[in-house]
Motif scaffolding. Structure first.
Motif, PDB file in Angstrom:
ATOM      1  N   LYS A 138      57.294  16.969  60.979  1.00  0.00           N
ATOM      2  CA  LYS A 138      55.977  16.406  61.266  1.00  0.00           C
ATOM      3  C   LYS A 138      55.037  17.464  61.818  1.00  0.00           C
ATOM      4  CE  LYS A 138      57.001  11.509  62.015  1.00  0.00           C
ATOM      5  NZ  LYS A 138      56.870  10.369  62.965  1.00  0.00           N
ATOM      6  N   SER A 139      55.534  18.283  62.756  1.00  0.00           N
ATOM      7  CA  SER A 139      54.698  19.325  63.363  1.00  0.00           C
ATOM      8  C   SER A 139      54.249  20.331  62.318  1.00  0.00           C
ATOM      9  CB  SER A 139      55.473  20.032  64.488  1.00  0.00           C
ATOM     10  OG  SER A 139      55.830  19.137  65.507  1.00  0.00           O
ATOM     11  N   TRP A 140      55.197  20.781  61.484  1.00  0.00           N
ATOM     12  CA  TRP A 140      54.878  21.800  60.494  1.00  0.00           C
ATOM     13  C   TRP A 140      53.954  21.272  59.410  1.00  0.00           C
ATOM     14  CZ3 TRP A 140      57.269  26.712  58.755  1.00  0.00           C
ATOM     15  CH2 TRP A 140      57.653  27.486  59.860  1.00  0.00           C
ATOM     16  N   ARG A 141      54.102  20.018  59.033  1.00  0.00           N
ATOM     17  CA  ARG A 141      53.224  19.467  58.009  1.00  0.00           C
ATOM     18  C   ARG A 141      51.789  19.389  58.515  1.00  0.00           C
ATOM     19  NH1 ARG A 141      55.985  17.381  53.493  1.00  0.00           N
ATOM     20  NH2 ARG A 141      57.629  18.929  53.178  1.00  0.00           N
ATOM     21  N   LYS A 142      51.615  19.057  59.793  1.00  0.00           N
ATOM     22  CA  LYS A 142      50.272  19.020  60.364  1.00  0.00           C
ATOM     23  C   LYS A 142      49.631  20.408  60.343  1.00  0.00           C
ATOM     24  CE  LYS A 142      51.123  15.123  63.506  1.00  0.00           C
ATOM     25  NZ  LYS A 142      51.252  14.696  64.931  1.00  0.00           N
ATOM     26  N   VAL A 143      50.398  21.404  60.767  1.00  0.00           N
ATOM     27  CA  VAL A 143      49.872  22.771  60.787  1.00  0.00           C
ATOM     28  C   VAL A 143      49.649  23.285  59.364  1.00  0.00           C
ATOM     29  CG1 VAL A 143      50.386  25.155  61.454  1.00  0.00           C
ATOM     30  CG2 VAL A 143      50.896  23.282  63.028  1.00  0.00           C
ATOM     31  N   SER A 144      50.518  22.908  58.427  1.00  0.00           N
ATOM     32  CA  SER A 144      50.387  23.367  57.046  1.00  0.00           C
ATOM     33  C   SER A 144      49.111  22.849  56.399  1.00  0.00           C
ATOM     34  CB  SER A 144      51.603  22.931  56.226  1.00  0.00           C
ATOM     35  OG  SER A 144      52.766  23.616  56.641  1.00  0.00           O
ATOM     36  N   VAL A 145      48.713  21.626  56.734  1.00  0.00           N
ATOM     37  CA  VAL A 145      47.459  21.087  56.193  1.00  0.00           C
ATOM     38  C   VAL A 145      46.285  21.958  56.637  1.00  0.00           C
ATOM     39  CG1 VAL A 145      45.854  19.144  56.301  1.00  0.00           C
ATOM     40  CG2 VAL A 145      48.284  18.712  55.994  1.00  0.00           C
ATOM     41  N   ILE A 146      46.269  22.332  57.916  1.00  0.00           N
ATOM     42  CA  ILE A 146      45.215  23.215  58.420  1.00  0.00           C
ATOM     43  C   ILE A 146      45.274  24.562  57.726  1.00  0.00           C
ATOM     44  CG2 ILE A 146      44.348  24.411  60.472  1.00  0.00           C
ATOM     45  CD1 ILE A 146      45.432  22.107  62.145  1.00  0.00           C
ATOM     46  N   ASN A 147      46.487  25.106  57.563  1.00  0.00           N
ATOM     47  CA  ASN A 147      46.639  26.411  56.923  1.00  0.00           C
ATOM     48  C   ASN A 147      46.156  26.403  55.480  1.00  0.00           C
ATOM     49  OD1 ASN A 147      47.704  27.494  59.254  1.00  0.00           O
ATOM     50  ND2 ASN A 147      49.825  27.270  58.621  1.00  0.00           N
ATOM     51  N   ILE A 148      46.424  25.323  54.762  1.00  0.00           N
ATOM     52  CA  ILE A 148      45.994  25.235  53.368  1.00  0.00           C
ATOM     53  C   ILE A 148      44.472  25.211  53.273  1.00  0.00           C
ATOM     54  CG2 ILE A 148      45.949  23.714  51.338  1.00  0.00           C
ATOM     55  CD1 ILE A 148      48.837  22.951  52.018  1.00  0.00           C
ATOM     56  N   VAL A 149      43.832  24.432  54.145  1.00  0.00           N
ATOM     57  CA  VAL A 149      42.368  24.371  54.153  1.00  0.00           C
ATOM     58  C   VAL A 149      41.782  25.745  54.465  1.00  0.00           C
ATOM     59  CG1 VAL A 149      40.349  23.384  55.320  1.00  0.00           C
ATOM     60  CG2 VAL A 149      42.301  21.924  54.760  1.00  0.00           C
ATOM     61  N   VAL A 150      42.327  26.408  55.489  1.00  0.00           N
ATOM     62  CA  VAL A 150      41.847  27.740  55.863  1.00  0.00           C
ATOM     63  C   VAL A 150      42.139  28.741  54.747  1.00  0.00           C
ATOM     64  CG1 VAL A 150      42.142  29.654  57.491  1.00  0.00           C
ATOM     65  CG2 VAL A 150      42.060  27.301  58.326  1.00  0.00           C
ATOM     66  N   LEU A 151      43.289  28.599  54.091  1.00  0.00           N
ATOM     67  CA  LEU A 151      43.644  29.501  53.003  1.00  0.00           C
ATOM     68  C   LEU A 151      42.641  29.410  51.857  1.00  0.00           C
ATOM     69  CD1 LEU A 151      45.659  31.467  51.704  1.00  0.00           C
ATOM     70  CD2 LEU A 151      46.959  29.486  50.905  1.00  0.00           C
ATOM     71  N   ILE A 152      42.261  28.204  51.483  1.00  0.00           N
ATOM     72  CA  ILE A 152      41.255  28.033  50.429  1.00  0.00           C
ATOM     73  C   ILE A 152      39.944  28.698  50.834  1.00  0.00           C
ATOM     74  CG2 ILE A 152      39.860  26.318  49.194  1.00  0.00           C
ATOM     75  CD1 ILE A 152      42.272  24.430  49.393  1.00  0.00           C
ATOM     76  N   PHE A 153      39.557  28.506  52.082  1.00  0.00           N
ATOM     77  CA  PHE A 153      38.330  29.121  52.595  1.00  0.00           C
ATOM     78  C   PHE A 153      38.431  30.646  52.550  1.00  0.00           C
ATOM     79  CE2 PHE A 153      35.923  30.854  56.195  1.00  0.00           C
ATOM     80  CZ  PHE A 153      34.655  30.396  55.890  1.00  0.00           C
ATOM     81  N   LEU A 154      39.583  31.196  52.971  1.00  0.00           N
ATOM     82  CA  LEU A 154      39.769  32.648  52.977  1.00  0.00           C
ATOM     83  C   LEU A 154      39.682  33.228  51.569  1.00  0.00           C
ATOM     84  CD1 LEU A 154      42.647  33.195  55.569  1.00  0.00           C
ATOM     85  CD2 LEU A 154      40.221  33.700  55.856  1.00  0.00           C
TER      86      LEU A 154
END
Length: 285
Positions: free
Chosen positions: A231-247
């Protein structure tokens, strides 16, 4: 030229801002590792990537402001490898937390967690006895089970009230016996074993009303830790994916602006050389 440099500087500033959610996610995982999830090595790659993005974006910002070609090259190459590392880390996070989830239980709001539902590298690492002894001690020292105790009008909550609660994976797996044991509820962490079915699940034998033991050595507790980690990692992964697209978008724009700068430099250099050839008398000595 000036417009392109301003654009590159703006892109680097936005990239710097984008590193904050990644770094924040790593710090949040670190706090969870110290208090709840008790897995203390998975958060460091995220923190390192967040800090790296901050440093590289500052280098790119300086390169754009001072028209330093070396810093711009450094920024573009370093950001390329950082994006690649972030992509790899997101894939890794989903791969190691892909399997396993809680099972619904009849007449219960909370889920039950079973170790056989999980597999792979993370499950093998967590269940290793030497490693689990540290995790189990961490879960116990976090006092997560003691925090499940609730009182209504000064009296402990009833069994029906407890059964309607949405427990976290660790609370469900570590702080109570499995439902299949048919133990009788006394309070959140105290259950009567009279009339139970110890043979139904080995965790029934491992359960203890000793508040220092409870179900910390149960397979359900190990599954609860894995479920909480997922659960913790999936929450952080969603943020990482959004930031990754932006990057990626920022990187593509920065590359285009950098190529435009180089083309403008070449055009200016070519124009100056042509003027010198056409008007040699204007050359100053």
């Amino acid at each position: 030229m000036r417009t392109s440099n301003h654009l590159i500087g703006l892109m680097n500033f936005l990239t710097f801002l984008a590193s904050i959610p990644i770094l924040g996610g790593g710090i949040w995982l670190s706090s969870r590792a110290n208090s709840t999830d008790c897995i203390k090595f998975l958060q460091w790659p995220i923190i390192v990537i967040g800090v790296a993005i901050m440093v590289v974006s500052l280098a790119g910002f300086a390169g754009a402001c001072y028209r330093n070609t070396f810093l711009m090259y450094l920024y573009l190459w370093a950001m390329f490898f950082i994006i690649a590392a972030l992509i790899g880390f997101v894939i890794f996070a989903y791969a190691v937390t892909d399997k396993g989830s809680g099972r619904p239980v009849m007449n219960r709001a909370y889920m039950e967690y079973y170790l056989q539902d999980y597999s792979g590298w993370l499950e093998e690492r967590v269940t290793t006895q030497s490693y689990w002894s540290k995790i189990g001690s961490c879960v116990r020292d976090s006092h997560v089970c003691g925090k499940t105790r609730r009182f209504v009008n000064g009296a402990p909550e009833t069994a029906d009230m407890f059964y309607r609660r949405h427990l976290s994976p660790i609370e469900s797996g570590c702080c109570k016996p499995p439902t299949a044991c048919n133990y009788v509820y006394m309070n959140e962490t105290l259950w009567s074993t009279d009339g139970g079915l110890p043979a139904a699940d080995q965790d029934c034998v491992r359960w203890s009303n000793d508040q220092q033991l409870l179900c910390y050595n149960c397979n359900s507790c190990k599954a609860g830790v894995l479920g909480s980690l997922k659960k913790s990692w999936r929450k952080v992964s969603v943020i990482n994916i959004v930031v990754l697209i932006f990057l990626v978008i920022m990187y593509v724009v920065a590359c285009a602006a950098f190529r435009h700068n180089k083309r403008m430099d070449n055009d200016e250099s070519y124009g100056e050389t042509r003027m010198e050839k056409e008007h040699p008398s204007r050359i100053q000595f």
